[in-house]
Scaffold this active site. Structure first.
Site, PDB file in Angstrom:
ATOM      1  N   ARG A  45       0.865  -1.180   0.000  1.00 19.56           N
ATOM      2  CA  ARG A  45       0.000   0.000   0.000  1.00 19.56           C
ATOM      3  C   ARG A  45       0.903   1.232   0.000  1.00 19.56           C
ATOM      4  O   ARG A  45       2.118   1.118   0.114  1.00 19.56           O
ATOM      5  CB  ARG A  45      -1.026  -0.008   1.154  1.00 19.56           C
ATOM      6  N   ALA A  47       0.817   5.138  -2.223  1.00 18.10           N
ATOM      7  CA  ALA A  47       0.604   5.413  -3.648  1.00 18.10           C
ATOM      8  C   ALA A  47       1.763   4.965  -4.565  1.00 18.10           C
ATOM      9  O   ALA A  47       1.530   4.217  -5.527  1.00 18.10           O
ATOM     10  CB  ALA A  47       0.287   6.892  -3.833  1.00 18.10           C
ATOM     11  N   ARG A  88      -7.660  -0.237  -6.651  1.00 16.88           N
ATOM     12  CA  ARG A  88      -7.850   0.863  -5.697  1.00 16.88           C
ATOM     13  C   ARG A  88      -8.058   2.160  -6.487  1.00 16.88           C
ATOM     14  O   ARG A  88      -7.277   2.462  -7.385  1.00 16.88           O
ATOM     15  CB  ARG A  88      -6.642   0.981  -4.749  1.00 16.88           C
ATOM     16  N   ASP A 236      -1.960  10.798  -2.044  1.00 17.32           N
ATOM     17  CA  ASP A 236      -2.425   9.759  -2.969  1.00 17.32           C
ATOM     18  C   ASP A 236      -2.809  10.322  -4.320  1.00 17.32           C
ATOM     19  O   ASP A 236      -2.738   9.640  -5.335  1.00 17.32           O
ATOM     20  CB  ASP A 236      -3.603   8.999  -2.369  1.00 17.32           C
ATOM     21  N   ASN A 246      -5.257  12.420   0.705  1.00 15.49           N
ATOM     22  CA  ASN A 246      -4.342  11.551   1.458  1.00 15.49           C
ATOM     23  C   ASN A 246      -5.179  10.794   2.484  1.00 15.49           C
ATOM     24  O   ASN A 246      -6.404  10.996   2.589  1.00 15.49           O
ATOM     25  CB  ASN A 246      -3.232  12.379   2.122  1.00 15.49           C
ATOM     26  N   LYS A 247      -4.536   9.945   3.242  1.00 14.71           N
ATOM     27  CA  LYS A 247      -5.219   9.088   4.213  1.00 14.71           C
ATOM     28  C   LYS A 247      -6.217   9.866   5.073  1.00 14.71           C
ATOM     29  O   LYS A 247      -5.938  10.976   5.516  1.00 14.71           O
ATOM     30  CB  LYS A 247      -4.158   8.420   5.094  1.00 14.71           C
TER      31      LYS A 247
HETATM   32  O1  MRU Z   1      -4.442   3.154   2.267  1.00 17.38           O
HETATM   33  P1  MRU Z   1      -2.974   3.375   2.118  1.00 17.38           P
HETATM   34  O2  MRU Z   1      -2.175   2.776   3.241  1.00 17.38           O
HETATM   35  O3  MRU Z   1      -2.470   2.954   0.769  1.00 17.38           O
HETATM   36  O4  MRU Z   1      -2.791   4.946   2.215  1.00 17.38           O
HETATM   37  C1  MRU Z   1      -1.495   5.484   2.092  1.00 17.38           C
HETATM   38  C2  MRU Z   1      -1.441   6.953   2.241  1.00 17.38           C
HETATM   39  O5  MRU Z   1      -2.415   7.619   2.428  1.00 17.38           O
HETATM   40  C3  MRU Z   1      -0.077   7.586   2.065  1.00 17.38           C
HETATM   41  O6  MRU Z   1       0.037   8.731   2.844  1.00 17.38           O
HETATM   42  C4  MRU Z   1       0.140   7.970   0.595  1.00 17.38           C
HETATM   43  O7  MRU Z   1      -0.194   6.910  -0.257  1.00 17.38           O
HETATM   44  C5  MRU Z   1       1.522   8.397   0.336  1.00 17.38           C
HETATM   45  S1  MRU Z   1       2.680   7.071   0.393  1.00 17.38           S
HETATM   46  C6  MRU Z   1       4.201   7.690  -0.008  1.00 17.38           C
END
Ligand code: MRU
Length: 354
Positions: A45, A47, A88, A236, A246-247
């Protein structure tokens, strides 16, 4: 740096991040379907890591296609690409990587299928090397915004394992430490999948970067008590107007930072910038399994059975809350990012400095 994903003897090996920090387990993917499942189920997981994994999955998929010429190969390959794209919806690096691989295949269509297949492996490995180099550049630009003694807050995991290596937000921290700066990181646990508690805390401890784990709802308290100097997170998808997905929980943190006058930085490669998406409202937000909310890590129930649940995996932070977006081309005000949609524009004109 342990590998996130790699090509090994004709298979794709993927670090199963859902088992971290308790077990460091790799999954051997013998077919593209397993790679797609790994992306969907968060074995891999983050991005950029999703993007490079998809590329490797497509290299694997190309080998599974039974075809004798390009005309019969291409529609089957497109079907595999569509399956991979359906894993995703939010991280645009997934679509960026699939597009890059499709264009690569199209460009080499006059070659034999065997040549295309082996070059696809090389191309996906090149993407891994490029991602690591990109992250190091992000780190170098970003470290300039970190001062000696800073207390940094971060959300989710934008570390080495969320990328091909080195990390984005965590790359900035790593680069600051490499420059000799003393830092301390507040790690948001990141409900509901706990990427902060499980992954960021683990990575920072492995790197011997001082850190303290807090629950997401403690951020306001830390800011009120003046315990945070700067926020750095990953992304993301970044829309053309500088809004950032983002998350889930990133937006609340950004609003808190603005209220307290704390700079809020987003660190991400240009492959996360989606110039075709006008603003944050146009970014598709992944809705995940309610079980992530009703159970702790899919195991212990914490809510009455049958309760109605909403589980958006990401939120959008509007550009006005973001101090700068740190990329491999430099750091920019989110509002200036659109100027760089034209690759001929000189990034230097728009760079911001600490
Ligand atoms: O659901 P995830 O764990 O894939 O979410 C990840 C994030 O939100 C990260 O902050 C983002 O992908 C950046 S990773 C360099």
């Amino acid at each position: 740096m342990i590998p996130t994903v790699e090509w090994k003897n004709g298979i794709v090996r993927m670090l199963d991040q859902s088992k971290l920090p308790f077990e460091t387990v790799y999954v051997d993917c013998n077919d593209y379907q397993t790679v797609a499942r790994g992306i969907k189920e968060l074995w891999v997981r983050g991005a950029p890591a999703i993007g490079v994994s998809a590329a490797m999955g497509l290299a694997l998929g190309a080998r599974q296609i039974d075809a004798t010429d390009f005309a019969s190969f291409w529609p089957k390959f497109e079907t595999i690409c569509a399956e991979m794209a359906a894993t995703r919806p939010t991280a645009v690096n997934l679509f960026w990587a699939i597009d890059r691989i499709k264009q690569f295949v199209q460009k080499h269509q006059d070659q034999s299928l065997d040549a295309i297949r082996s070059q696809l492996v090389e191309e996906s490995q090149r993407m891994i090397d490029e991602d690591i180099a990109t992250n190091k550049r992000i780190g170098a630009f970003g470290a300039a915004f970190i001062s000696d003694g800073d207390n940094i807050i971060t959300h989710c995991n934008a570390g080495s394992i969320a990328t091909a290596g080195y990390g984005t937000a965590e790359g900035v921290m790593r680069a600051a430490v490499e420059e000799g700066k003393q830092i301390h990181v507040w790690v948001d646990e990141t409900r509901p999948v706990l990427q902060g508690a499980r992954l960021t805390a683990w990575e920072l401890m492995e790197e011997k970067i001082p850190c303290t784990l807090v629950t997401d709802s403690m951020a306001g308290h830390l800011l009120y008590r003046d315990l945070v100097d700067v926020a750095v997170v990953g992304a993301d998808r970044i829309a053309r107007n500088g809004d950032v997905a983002n998350k889930i929980g990133t937006y609340s943190l950004a609003v808190l930072c603005k209220e307290h006058g704390i700079p809020f930085y987003v660190a991400a490669p240009f492959s996360t910038v989606d110039f075709n998406t006008e603003s944050g409202i146009d970014i598709p937000i992944e809705e995940r399994d309610p079980r992530e909310v009703t159970h702790v890590l899919g195991a212990t129930p914490i809510a009455p059975e049958g309760v109605q649940v909403m589980n958006p995996a990401f939120d959008v932070t509007p550009a006005r809350y973001i101090t700068a977006i740190i990329t491999e081309k430099g750091a920019f005000r989110p509002q200036d990012l659109h100027h760089l949609a034209d690759p001929k524009r000189d990034p230097e004109r728009f760079r911001v400095r600490p």
